[in-house]
Design a protein around this motif. Sequence first.
Motif, mmCIF file in Angstrom:
data_model
loop_
_atom_site.group_PDB
_atom_site.id
_atom_site.type_symbol
_atom_site.label_atom_id
_atom_site.label_comp_id
_atom_site.label_asym_id
_atom_site.label_seq_id
_atom_site.Cartn_x
_atom_site.Cartn_y
_atom_site.Cartn_z
ATOM 1 N N GLU A 190 0.884 -1.313 0.042
ATOM 2 C CA GLU A 190 -0.078 -0.035 -0.209
ATOM 3 C C GLU A 190 0.933 1.181 0.144
ATOM 4 O O GLU A 190 0.454 2.394 -0.763
ATOM 5 N N VAL A 191 2.001 1.236 0.815
ATOM 6 C CA VAL A 191 2.801 2.360 0.813
ATOM 7 C C VAL A 191 4.095 2.309 -0.160
ATOM 8 O O VAL A 191 4.844 3.324 -0.292
ATOM 9 N N GLY A 192 4.037 1.145 -0.817
ATOM 10 C CA GLY A 192 5.231 1.129 -1.731
ATOM 11 C C GLY A 192 6.625 1.155 -1.345
ATOM 12 O O GLY A 192 7.445 1.822 -1.819
ATOM 13 N N ALA A 193 6.645 0.676 -0.125
ATOM 14 C CA ALA A 193 8.106 0.679 0.523
ATOM 15 C C ALA A 193 9.114 -0.014 -0.288
ATOM 16 O O ALA A 193 8.782 -1.044 -0.876
ATOM 17 N N SER A 194 10.303 0.204 -0.332
ATOM 18 C CA SER A 194 11.476 -0.282 -0.541
ATOM 19 C C SER A 194 12.047 -1.125 0.305
ATOM 20 O O SER A 194 11.947 -0.615 1.529
ATOM 21 N N ILE A 195 12.469 -2.523 0.130
ATOM 22 C CA ILE A 195 12.935 -3.315 1.243
ATOM 23 C C ILE A 195 14.089 -4.014 1.098
ATOM 24 O O ILE A 195 14.529 -4.622 0.160
ATOM 25 N N SER A 196 15.032 -3.654 2.046
ATOM 26 C CA SER A 196 16.337 -4.106 2.052
ATOM 27 C C SER A 196 16.271 -5.380 3.229
ATOM 28 O O SER A 196 16.039 -5.297 4.301
ATOM 29 N N TRP A 197 16.483 -6.594 2.690
ATOM 30 C CA TRP A 197 16.312 -7.903 3.712
ATOM 31 C C TRP A 197 17.836 -8.115 3.821
ATOM 32 O O TRP A 197 18.693 -8.477 3.116
ATOM 33 N N SER A 198 18.109 -8.477 5.316
ATOM 34 C CA SER A 198 19.186 -9.022 5.963
ATOM 35 C C SER A 198 19.196 -10.463 6.007
ATOM 36 O O SER A 198 18.412 -11.076 6.799
ATOM 37 N N ILE A 199 19.942 -10.962 5.010
ATOM 38 C CA ILE A 199 19.586 -12.492 4.918
ATOM 39 C C ILE A 199 21.164 -13.111 4.904
ATOM 40 O O ILE A 199 21.752 -12.848 3.869
ATOM 41 N N ASP A 200 21.596 -13.782 5.968
ATOM 42 C CA ASP A 200 22.973 -14.172 5.836
ATOM 43 C C ASP A 200 23.292 -15.491 5.400
ATOM 44 O O ASP A 200 24.415 -15.994 5.402
ATOM 45 N N GLY A 201 22.266 -16.123 4.976
ATOM 46 C CA GLY A 201 22.441 -17.449 4.511
ATOM 47 C C GLY A 201 21.485 -17.741 3.399
ATOM 48 O O GLY A 201 20.418 -17.872 3.409
ATOM 49 N N ALA A 202 21.962 -18.126 2.046
ATOM 50 C CA ALA A 202 21.230 -18.553 1.070
ATOM 51 C C ALA A 202 20.879 -20.092 1.038
ATOM 52 O O ALA A 202 19.922 -20.430 0.120
ATOM 53 N N THR A 203 21.371 -20.853 2.079
ATOM 54 C CA THR A 203 20.774 -22.104 2.133
ATOM 55 C C THR A 203 20.215 -22.460 3.397
ATOM 56 O O THR A 203 20.419 -21.565 4.307
ATOM 57 N N ALA A 262 26.096 -18.616 -3.901
ATOM 58 C CA ALA A 262 24.522 -19.373 -3.797
ATOM 59 C C ALA A 262 23.592 -17.971 -3.647
ATOM 60 O O ALA A 262 22.524 -18.155 -3.756
ATOM 61 N N PHE A 263 24.090 -16.979 -3.105
ATOM 62 C CA PHE A 263 23.324 -15.795 -2.835
ATOM 63 C C PHE A 263 22.815 -15.199 -4.352
ATOM 64 O O PHE A 263 21.661 -14.683 -4.071
ATOM 65 N N LEU A 264 23.294 -15.560 -5.395
ATOM 66 C CA LEU A 264 23.084 -14.875 -6.418
ATOM 67 C C LEU A 264 21.790 -15.530 -7.032
ATOM 68 O O LEU A 264 20.774 -14.938 -7.341
ATOM 69 N N PRO A 265 21.760 -16.928 -7.305
ATOM 70 C CA PRO A 265 20.588 -17.523 -7.689
ATOM 71 C C PRO A 265 19.274 -17.451 -6.832
ATOM 72 O O PRO A 265 18.254 -17.286 -7.218
#
Length: 177
Positions: A43-56, A108-111
Amino acid sequence: GEAFLAPYFRKLLLEGARYHRLDQQITTAGVLIDRGWAEVLAEVGASISWSIDGATRETYEKIRFPAKYDRLLQSLDCVREAYAKRGRALRMDLCACVMRSNCGELEAFLPFAKAHGFVSVGFFPMFSTPYGDNAENIFAGGSPAAAAAIVRLETSRLPILREAEALGITLHWYLPK
């Protein structure tokens, strides 16, 4: 801290949306985002930065314990669906703190990023923890293991950059040399 834990956060987002030139950007681990939160974000159209330290699954759950990989994937799905339903453009960036547990799987983060709609991946050094346990810190000088890890990271940088370009993902490499 985690914005979605703040009791006033929903009201703050909705109030911010009243100001049409305001770009709302949120950094989050994402696991607290459910369908309701996803609807508010869309609804607000926010951009989101996700803190994800493991792709598996294994690495993610080891680093983010007690978070669950499946819950993260559900949150990502909810957000993408909510934005699509409203016909809104979604900007998502993935931020990963590089440490001992994940430094061998940066590729692994790229795919993962491509599959889940991220436009960029940023690799940041993890220097210390709030608990004083620096076993994960591969950037602490002095040890031969730390030096070897940094050399491995630097030699993997160009192939990772090429893969990111091939996938149409912007790569931000903030790791020390």
